[in-house]
Design an enzyme around this catalytic site. Structure first.
Site, PDB file in Angstrom:
ATOM      1  N   HIS A   1      29.548  39.497  48.316  1.00  0.00           N
ATOM      2  CA  HIS A   1      29.815  39.741  46.928  1.00  0.00           C
ATOM      3  C   HIS A   1      30.573  40.882  46.651  1.00  0.00           C
ATOM      4  O   HIS A   1      31.718  40.965  45.999  1.00  0.00           O
ATOM      5  CB  HIS A   1      28.708  39.378  45.918  1.00  0.00           C
ATOM      6  CG  HIS A   1      29.228  39.239  44.353  1.00  0.00           C
ATOM      7  ND1 HIS A   1      29.457  38.081  44.012  1.00  0.00           N
ATOM      8  CD2 HIS A   1      29.061  40.294  43.584  1.00  0.00           C
ATOM      9  CE1 HIS A   1      29.654  38.208  42.671  1.00  0.00           C
ATOM     10  NE2 HIS A   1      29.387  39.589  42.446  1.00  0.00           N
ATOM     11  N   GLU A   2      29.967  42.012  46.885  1.00  0.00           N
ATOM     12  CA  GLU A   2      30.482  43.341  46.433  1.00  0.00           C
ATOM     13  C   GLU A   2      32.051  43.489  47.053  1.00  0.00           C
ATOM     14  O   GLU A   2      32.774  44.019  46.451  1.00  0.00           O
ATOM     15  CB  GLU A   2      29.542  44.595  46.506  1.00  0.00           C
ATOM     16  CG  GLU A   2      28.269  44.198  45.865  1.00  0.00           C
ATOM     17  CD  GLU A   2      28.399  44.056  44.426  1.00  0.00           C
ATOM     18  OE1 GLU A   2      29.217  44.465  43.588  1.00  0.00           O
ATOM     19  OE2 GLU A   2      27.387  43.291  44.032  1.00  0.00           O
TER      20      GLU A   2
ATOM     21  N   HIS B   1      34.751  42.134  45.295  1.00  0.00           N
ATOM     22  CA  HIS B   1      35.068  42.764  43.952  1.00  0.00           C
ATOM     23  C   HIS B   1      36.505  43.468  44.439  1.00  0.00           C
ATOM     24  O   HIS B   1      37.077  43.736  43.509  1.00  0.00           O
ATOM     25  CB  HIS B   1      34.183  43.475  43.301  1.00  0.00           C
ATOM     26  CG  HIS B   1      33.136  42.714  42.704  1.00  0.00           C
ATOM     27  ND1 HIS B   1      33.649  42.161  41.295  1.00  0.00           N
ATOM     28  CD2 HIS B   1      31.609  42.261  42.676  1.00  0.00           C
ATOM     29  CE1 HIS B   1      32.514  41.514  40.874  1.00  0.00           C
ATOM     30  NE2 HIS B   1      31.413  41.863  41.709  1.00  0.00           N
TER      31      HIS B   1
ATOM     32  N   GLU C   1      33.857  38.434  38.021  1.00  0.00           N
ATOM     33  CA  GLU C   1      32.713  38.122  38.578  1.00  0.00           C
ATOM     34  C   GLU C   1      32.559  36.604  39.033  1.00  0.00           C
ATOM     35  O   GLU C   1      32.106  36.262  40.049  1.00  0.00           O
ATOM     36  CB  GLU C   1      31.349  38.332  37.350  1.00  0.00           C
ATOM     37  CG  GLU C   1      31.319  39.579  37.217  1.00  0.00           C
ATOM     38  CD  GLU C   1      30.603  40.585  38.083  1.00  0.00           C
ATOM     39  OE1 GLU C   1      30.459  40.084  39.361  1.00  0.00           O
ATOM     40  OE2 GLU C   1      30.233  41.655  38.009  1.00  0.00           O
TER      41      GLU C   1
ATOM     42  N   TYR D   1      29.469  34.835  36.052  1.00  0.00           N
ATOM     43  CA  TYR D   1      29.363  34.489  37.347  1.00  0.00           C
ATOM     44  C   TYR D   1      29.505  32.958  37.506  1.00  0.00           C
ATOM     45  O   TYR D   1      30.240  32.647  38.667  1.00  0.00           O
ATOM     46  CB  TYR D   1      27.855  35.058  37.912  1.00  0.00           C
ATOM     47  CG  TYR D   1      27.756  36.400  38.046  1.00  0.00           C
ATOM     48  CD1 TYR D   1      28.054  37.171  39.282  1.00  0.00           C
ATOM     49  CD2 TYR D   1      27.313  37.099  36.835  1.00  0.00           C
ATOM     50  CE1 TYR D   1      27.617  38.776  39.265  1.00  0.00           C
ATOM     51  CE2 TYR D   1      27.376  38.462  37.049  1.00  0.00           C
ATOM     52  CZ  TYR D   1      27.193  39.104  38.081  1.00  0.00           C
ATOM     53  OH  TYR D   1      27.165  40.688  37.961  1.00  0.00           O
TER      54      TYR D   1
END
Length: 626
Positions: free
Chosen positions: A366-367, A370, A389, A450
């Site tokens: 996930h990170e 970004h 998100e 999200y």
């Protein structure tokens, strides 16, 4: 008089036209910072020189800086929010017993002692060598300039700053739950963004960020025992060592040396973050396109095994993102154990690392995502958190599903739809136009940003087809990287790729709390044929995919275009027969069509067999002939 009115109208029209066609611009910053960290009392001192380029058409008489560490003080706006919100973040509160013996949630910020709070104090602020007037309001510094900054001109700001690293409460801080000593995110005086909407000097209350792109030249002096990982490229790696040195190089320090000065350069980023610990293991793995993937984690056997397994998986994930969205433009990315969960920063992430492999893989995936949506595209995360998100969640779910190989799910987003339905049924949904800090509760914010943000793209697969969504993501990235796109930009990318009209989709999904609800109202015999009547119950319109299963084991598909789209979606299942019916206008709540078979030949009729349309009441989407 008629001539004056006509000239006024023409002037208005010309001004309107020029506003719509104004050339894109953005501000630019070049930071130089020299900071020294005292690891005994967790205080630091620094000097900052910032060259600010005003590319806007405005003359600026004030500028604003973020002083994020000041949020971690009793009585701050962040502290006040923890007292007022119904469901405060569990990481930021302690559970204690009240006077009546009942359990209550107490703000962790409220209990911080003077040597545990965060602060960032500014002094000696000058513009081009001349002292400027400053005023601090908790996490925002307002500077009244002695000399206005004219359009298309530069000015240089210099200042001194004194900071204290708070006990780790949220994101930044010292000595987090896993024993990482320094998580240095949002630690320096950061110039606020000024764009076509004006200043974005939001106080640090809870969540997201918006920043100015530029170049960072940062020197950090700290005790020799500490290893640092973070944004930017280390300039003196063969002098510093700590796992950065070239193969075959042995690094030694003078016997009397107590500190090292680490010099980092981070080009074309809008943030600079670092973390430091005495027990970091530092691995470097070669990733796609010759990118170095750095991993910093505690030298602990229980942690090491999972992080070693994580490393080759993140090579695969980065490669997937490169193909799914676009090429990662830097030559380094760092996964750093630190912080309080997972948070994206320029060229790195801080993430907890003591959990299961599945857990840290999900966080890291996930990170890393970004980097594309928050640090390369960088929409305004405070005003439109769903764009960052949500889109990151979409590619995260796609990437994790890809890693499953032969066990891939047909619909890897199924769980997102269930979470969205729970929000709708709770009655607490707010439109996605809500500022990230202004949601009534944390849970609706999270699901809206999200989950509903992710469904914007997965449902778009239903609306225009998966291949068109794949092309849309790549077009969006290539057209708007390093340009702070807005919600309209992702819509226009999808329109340019597909040819569909999608203004209705952006409006209803992202700017209202309208819901989708279609149903099969009636199935009736009609002289040896079958008439099917559908109804639109929810406010939000959609095109309709419909599958008919027959008693002889065969099936066929029907597609009802949405009139306002002016578009026919490519057949999502080319190997199956599909009949394109007349379009359905939104104002008509009912729609009927005829199947050339009797009702007794029909086993089942299903609206949206893919499950990608977020219909809030699925029970009426299926009709079974008994």
């Amino acid at each position: 008089m008629r001539k004056i009115i006509l000239l006024s109208f023409l002037g208005f029209a010309i001004n309107s036209l020029s506003a719509q066609n104004a050339p894109y611009w953005q501000q630019h910053v070049d930071y130089k910072m020299d900071v020294s960290m005292d690891v005994k009392n967790y205080q630091y001192k620094g000097k900052q020189e910032l060259v600010y380029t005003n590319n806007s058409p405005d003359t600026l008489r004030k500028v604003f800086y973020h002083l994020f560490p000041n949020a971690f003080q009793p009585g701050s706006e962040m502290d006040a929010r923890l007292h007022s919100i119904k469901d405060p973040d569990g990481r930021m509160v302690n559970k204690v017993k009240g006077a009546d013996g009942k359990e209550i949630k107490q703000s962790r910020i409220e209990t911080l002692k003077p040597n545990e709070i965060g602060f960032l104090k500014i002094s000696n602020f000058k513009q081009d060598g001349v002292t400027a007037q400053t005023r601090t309001s908790n996490t925002v510094l307002e500077v009244t300039l002695e000399k206005p900054i004219l359009p298309n001109s530069k000015t240089t700001f210099t200042l001194d700053f004194d900071g204290q690293v708070p006990v780790q409460v949220r994101r930044s801080g010292r000595n987090n739950s896993e024993g990482i000593e320094l998580s240095m995110s949002q630690w320096y005086p950061k110039l606020a963004e000024f764009d076509f909407e004006g200043w974005h000097a939001d106080p640090y209350i809870a969540r997201e960020f918006h920043g100015v792109w530029g170049n960072f030249d940062v020197k950090i002096t700290i005790d020799t025992a500490y290893t640092i990982g973070g944004s930017g490229y280390l300039q003196d790696k063969n002098t510093i060592g700590h796992g950065y040195e070239d193969a075959g190089v042995t690094v030694t320090y003078p016997k009397k040396a107590k500190t090292l000065t680490w010099h980092f350069i981070a080009p074309n980023v809008h943030d600079f973050t670092w973390a430091a610990d005495k027990e970091y293991t530092h691995d470097i793995v070669k990733g796609p396109n010759d990118v170095d993937l750095h991993f910093f984690y505690k030298n602990n056997p229980k942690v090491t095994e999972n992080w070693k397994k994580l490393e080759p998986l993140m090579v695969k994930v980065m490669d997937y993102y490169n193909h799914k969205v676009g090429a990662y433009p830097y030559k380094q990315y760092s996964f750093i154990q630190g912080g309080d969960g997972g948070m994206e920063y320029a060229m790195c992430t801080l993430m907890l690392g003591n959990g299961t492999l599945e857990g840290i893989l999900g966080t890291a995936t996930h990170e890393l995502g970004h980097s594309w949506f928050q640090h390369i595209l960088a929409s305004n995360e405070s005003k439109h958190p769903w764009m960052d998100e949500g889109f990151t969640t979409y590619i995260e779910d796609s990437a994790l599903n890809e890693l499953k190989g032969d066990k891939k799910e047909v619909n890897p987003f199924k769980g997102n739809y269930a979470a969205y339905y729970s929000l709708v049924n709770s009655g607490k949904e707010q439109p996605q136009t809500t500022h990230g800090d202004r949601y009534d509760e944390n849970r609706p914010y999270s699901i809206s940003s999200y989950i509903k943000g992710s469904i914007f793209l997965s449902q778009l697969e239903y609306v225009i087809g998966k291949e068109n969504v794949d092309l849309t993501l790549r077009r969006y990235f290539n057209d708007f990287k390093f340009k702070h796109p807005t919600p309209n930009d992702i819509k226009r990318s999808a329109e340019r790729v597909s040819g569909a009209e999608l203004d209705w989709y952006l409006t209803d999904w992202a700017q209202t709390a309208n819901t989708i609800d279609y149903g099969i109202k009636d199935v009736a015999d009609n002289a040896g044929k079958t008439t099917v009547t559908l109804e639109r119950i929810g406010r939000m319109p959609m095109p309709i995919d419909l599958k008919v299963e027959y008693t002889d084991g065969t099936s066929e598909n029907f597609y009802i275009p949405l009139r306002m789209m002016n578009f026919i979606k490519p057949n999502p299942n080319p190997n199956e027969k599909r009949t394109v019916l007349a379009d359905w206008a939104w104002a008509q709540s009912n729609y009927s069509f005829t199947i050339d078979k009797s009702k007794t030949a029909i086993k089942k009729i299903i609206i949206d067999p893919s499950g990608l349309m977020a219909d809030v009441k699925a029970a009426n989407n299926v009709f079974e002939v008994k």
